[in-house]
Design a protein around this motif. Structure first.
Motif, short mmCIF file in Angstrom:
data_model
loop_
_atom_site.label_atom_id
_atom_site.label_comp_id
_atom_site.label_asym_id
_atom_site.label_seq_id
_atom_site.Cartn_x
_atom_site.Cartn_y
_atom_site.Cartn_z
N ARG A 26 0.82 -1.21 0.00
CA ARG A 26 0.00 0.00 0.00
C ARG A 26 0.86 1.27 0.00
NH1 ARG A 26 -5.20 -1.31 4.00
NH2 ARG A 26 -5.83 -3.23 2.93
N MET A 27 2.06 1.15 -0.47
CA MET A 27 2.97 2.30 -0.46
C MET A 27 2.54 3.34 -1.48
SD MET A 27 5.56 3.65 1.01
CE MET A 27 5.90 2.21 2.04
N ASN A 28 2.67 4.62 -1.09
CA ASN A 28 2.40 5.71 -2.02
C ASN A 28 3.39 6.85 -1.75
OD1 ASN A 28 1.41 7.05 0.29
ND2 ASN A 28 -0.72 6.63 -0.22
N LEU A 29 3.28 7.90 -2.53
CA LEU A 29 4.13 9.07 -2.33
C LEU A 29 3.40 10.32 -2.78
CD1 LEU A 29 5.07 9.81 -5.42
CD2 LEU A 29 6.91 8.20 -4.98
N SER A 30 3.95 11.46 -2.41
CA SER A 30 3.41 12.76 -2.84
C SER A 30 4.24 13.29 -4.00
CB SER A 30 3.46 13.78 -1.69
OG SER A 30 2.45 13.52 -0.76
N LEU A 31 3.55 13.73 -5.03
CA LEU A 31 4.16 14.43 -6.15
C LEU A 31 3.73 15.88 -6.08
CD1 LEU A 31 5.74 14.35 -8.84
CD2 LEU A 31 3.61 13.72 -9.96
N VAL A 32 4.70 16.80 -6.16
CA VAL A 32 4.45 18.22 -5.95
C VAL A 32 4.89 19.02 -7.16
CG1 VAL A 32 5.22 20.23 -4.60
CG2 VAL A 32 4.59 18.12 -3.43
N ALA A 33 4.14 20.06 -7.49
CA ALA A 33 4.51 21.03 -8.52
C ALA A 33 4.49 22.43 -7.93
CB ALA A 33 3.56 20.95 -9.72
N VAL A 34 5.59 23.17 -8.08
CA VAL A 34 5.68 24.57 -7.68
C VAL A 34 5.60 25.40 -8.97
CG1 VAL A 34 7.15 26.36 -6.69
CG2 VAL A 34 6.98 24.12 -5.58
N VAL A 35 4.50 26.13 -9.12
CA VAL A 35 4.24 26.90 -10.35
C VAL A 35 4.66 28.35 -10.12
CG1 VAL A 35 2.50 27.56 -12.04
CG2 VAL A 35 2.28 25.38 -10.82
N THR A 36 5.52 28.86 -10.98
CA THR A 36 5.99 30.24 -10.86
C THR A 36 5.46 31.09 -12.01
OG1 THR A 36 8.02 30.15 -12.22
CG2 THR A 36 8.13 29.22 -10.00
N ASP A 37 5.65 32.41 -11.89
CA ASP A 37 5.25 33.30 -12.97
C ASP A 37 6.40 33.61 -13.92
OD1 ASP A 37 6.83 34.97 -11.45
OD2 ASP A 37 5.40 36.62 -11.38
N ILE A 114 8.49 19.43 -0.94
CA ILE A 114 8.28 20.76 -1.51
C ILE A 114 9.63 21.41 -1.82
CG2 ILE A 114 7.32 23.06 -1.09
CD1 ILE A 114 5.24 21.67 0.75
N ASP A 115 10.58 21.25 -0.91
CA ASP A 115 11.91 21.81 -1.12
C ASP A 115 12.54 21.30 -2.42
OD1 ASP A 115 14.50 23.10 0.34
OD2 ASP A 115 15.07 21.18 -0.57
N MET A 116 12.36 20.01 -2.72
CA MET A 116 12.90 19.47 -3.97
C MET A 116 12.32 20.22 -5.17
SD MET A 116 12.61 15.64 -5.69
CE MET A 116 13.22 14.74 -4.26
N ALA A 117 11.01 20.44 -5.15
CA ALA A 117 10.38 21.16 -6.26
C ALA A 117 10.87 22.59 -6.36
CB ALA A 117 8.86 21.12 -6.09
N VAL A 118 11.14 23.21 -5.22
CA VAL A 118 11.66 24.58 -5.23
C VAL A 118 13.03 24.62 -5.91
CG1 VAL A 118 12.53 26.43 -3.76
CG2 VAL A 118 10.34 25.34 -3.23
N TRP A 119 13.91 23.71 -5.56
CA TRP A 119 15.25 23.70 -6.17
C TRP A 119 15.18 23.40 -7.66
CZ3 TRP A 119 19.66 25.51 -4.28
CH2 TRP A 119 19.77 25.70 -2.89
N ASP A 120 14.25 22.55 -8.07
CA ASP A 120 14.06 22.29 -9.50
C ASP A 120 13.69 23.58 -10.21
OD1 ASP A 120 13.87 20.66 -11.84
OD2 ASP A 120 11.70 20.45 -11.54
N ALA A 121 12.77 24.35 -9.61
CA ALA A 121 12.37 25.62 -10.21
C ALA A 121 13.53 26.61 -10.23
CB ALA A 121 11.18 26.20 -9.43
N VAL A 122 14.29 26.68 -9.14
CA VAL A 122 15.41 27.63 -9.07
C VAL A 122 16.43 27.36 -10.17
CG1 VAL A 122 17.42 28.25 -7.66
CG2 VAL A 122 15.15 28.18 -6.62
N ALA A 123 16.79 26.10 -10.36
CA ALA A 123 17.77 25.77 -11.39
C ALA A 123 17.21 26.04 -12.80
CB ALA A 123 18.21 24.32 -11.26
N LYS A 124 15.93 25.79 -12.98
CA LYS A 124 15.33 26.06 -14.28
C LYS A 124 15.28 27.58 -14.56
CE LYS A 124 12.42 21.92 -14.47
NZ LYS A 124 11.08 21.38 -14.17
N ILE A 125 14.97 28.36 -13.55
CA ILE A 125 14.99 29.81 -13.73
C ILE A 125 16.39 30.28 -14.10
CG2 ILE A 125 14.73 32.02 -12.51
CD1 ILE A 125 12.44 30.67 -10.92
#
Length: 388
Positions: A26-37, A114-125
């Motif tokens: 019954r294992m699951n996980l959370s997938l997160v998206a941080v949407v920027t402008d 959430i922090d992982m998603a933030v760093w993904d956005a930072v590097a993409k920016i």
């Protein structure tokens, strides 16, 4: 510049396998998206993250506490001093506002995802691979794009015999891994020894086996296994007892001369420091498995690495748990010793971007912006669905 939205969705990664402590039915996980402008190539920049297997999704906690705190913070408070990018440390502080010290459990998973998603956005920016950005900000300036990886498997399957276990391990070796890992502690010692012998029978020169008890043993059993495992030349003996029983860990280190590994279930710099202080870990041979996705993210992981340096530990002794691309980027950018890998399990969240090959248990990091999730087509299909 601002964060427009943070979205979470819970995904199943169930599998009919078990280790010494839990099954994954019954294992699951959370997938997160941080949407920027911020817009790149005509599209808003979106950062993605997910938590490692073995800890469940944390959607409720994210939606009730951590996401609202970020979105309620004035946008200018979340921008770095250059004014050209988000500030992961400021966002982390916003998430942790009104949280008491201690309590390093499931909360650390929610924040780390959430922090992982933030760093993904930072590097993409910044229009850079995350490993390049980390090397420039916190490392030696130039990343080491070649990263050691090992194949984690050898779980207990219903009805699996020794031949099936050997076939599984041969599959990893055929794909270029020279280090493989199997579970122990989910059966009696005699059965586990037969399983170890079976795997060793298929390994060739230069190929190694690690074993993982997943924190199952009491002191007496951990020491009995340590004595038995001393007959083998193992890559490591992992997490023999409860992750917070540093006295047990130190006792094992006194009698087991081979390498030990632990740390995947320590969720803060403070807990990691207690392991270094009291767990009997040896700088010359033992391995630290702290996983940023489970331990408040990279913002906290940077504190952990600084603590290690203060205690004369090399970051090269860190081989994180979790098998995800975030830790691969940290390893390449900050000089870690490598990363866990799940070639077959927990898909599509395990593994590497399409086309990345393993050779002698090493991979070369591709030139992809951010963490590189867009390069793994089966995974990115799910990620893109969060913002469709």
């Amino acid at each position: 510049m601002r964060i427009l939205d943070i979205r979470e969705q819970t995904f199943p990664i169930s599998s009919p396998i078990r280790n010494a402590f839990i099954d994954f039915s019954r294992m699951n996980l959370s997938l997160v998206a941080v949407v920027t402008d911020v817009v790149r190539e005509g599209r808003p920049v979106v950062g993605y993250g997910f938590n490692s297997n073995g800890r469940y999704g944390q959607g409720s906690m994210m939606r009730e506490r951590f996401i609202p705190r970020v979105l309620e913070t004035e946008p200018e408070e979340l921008i770095d001093s250059s004014g050209e990018n988000l500030d992961p440390a400021a966002i982390w502080s916003a998430m942790m506002r009104n949280e008491k010290p201690g309590g390093h459990g499931e909360r650390s998973v929610a924040v780390g995802t959430i922090d992982m998603a933030v760093w993904d956005a930072v590097a993409k920016i910044a229009e850079k691979p995350l490993y390049q950005l980390l090397a420039e900000r916190y490392g030696q300036g130039t990343p080491d794009r070649e990263v050691f990886v090992y194949a984690a498997g050898g779980y207990y399957y219903p009805g699996q015999d020794l031949k099936a276990l050997q076939d599984e391990m041969r599959g990893y070796l055929d794909r270029g891994y020279s280090v493989v890992k199997k579970k122990i502690g989910g059966a009696d010692l005699d059965t586990d020894r037969r399983r170890i012998d079976a795997v060793l029978d298929v390994l060739g020169p230069g190929q190694r086996l690690a074993v993982d008890a997943n924190g199952r043993f009491d002191r007496e059993t951990a020491l009995r296994y340590a004595e038995a495992l001393s007959d083998y030349d193992l890559f490591w003996y992992e997490e023999p007892g409860d992750p917070l029983d540093f006295e047990l860990q130190a006792a094992v280190a006194e009698v087991y001369r081979g390498p030990l590994a632990t740390g995947e279930n320590l969720f803060s710099m403070q807990d990691s420091r207690n392991l270094i202080r009291y767990g009997g870990m040896r700088r010359d041979r033992d391995w630290l498995q702290f996983d940023c996705a489970l331990s408040y993210g990279l913002v906290e992981y940077l504190r952990t690495l600084e603590m290690l340096r203060e205690n004369d530990w090399s970051p090269g002794r860190c081989v994180p748990h979790g098998g995800h691309q975030m830790s691969l980027n940290i390893a390449a950018g900050l000089g870690l010793g490598g990363n866990e890998s799940y070639p077959d399990l927990f898909q599509p969240f395990g593994g590497f971007p399409d086309g990345v090959q393993v050779q002698d248990s090493r991979i070369v990091m591709p030139e992809l912006p951010g963490i590189g999730f867009e390069g793994k087509s089966d995974l990115f299909t799910h990620m893109a669905g969060l913002v469709a």
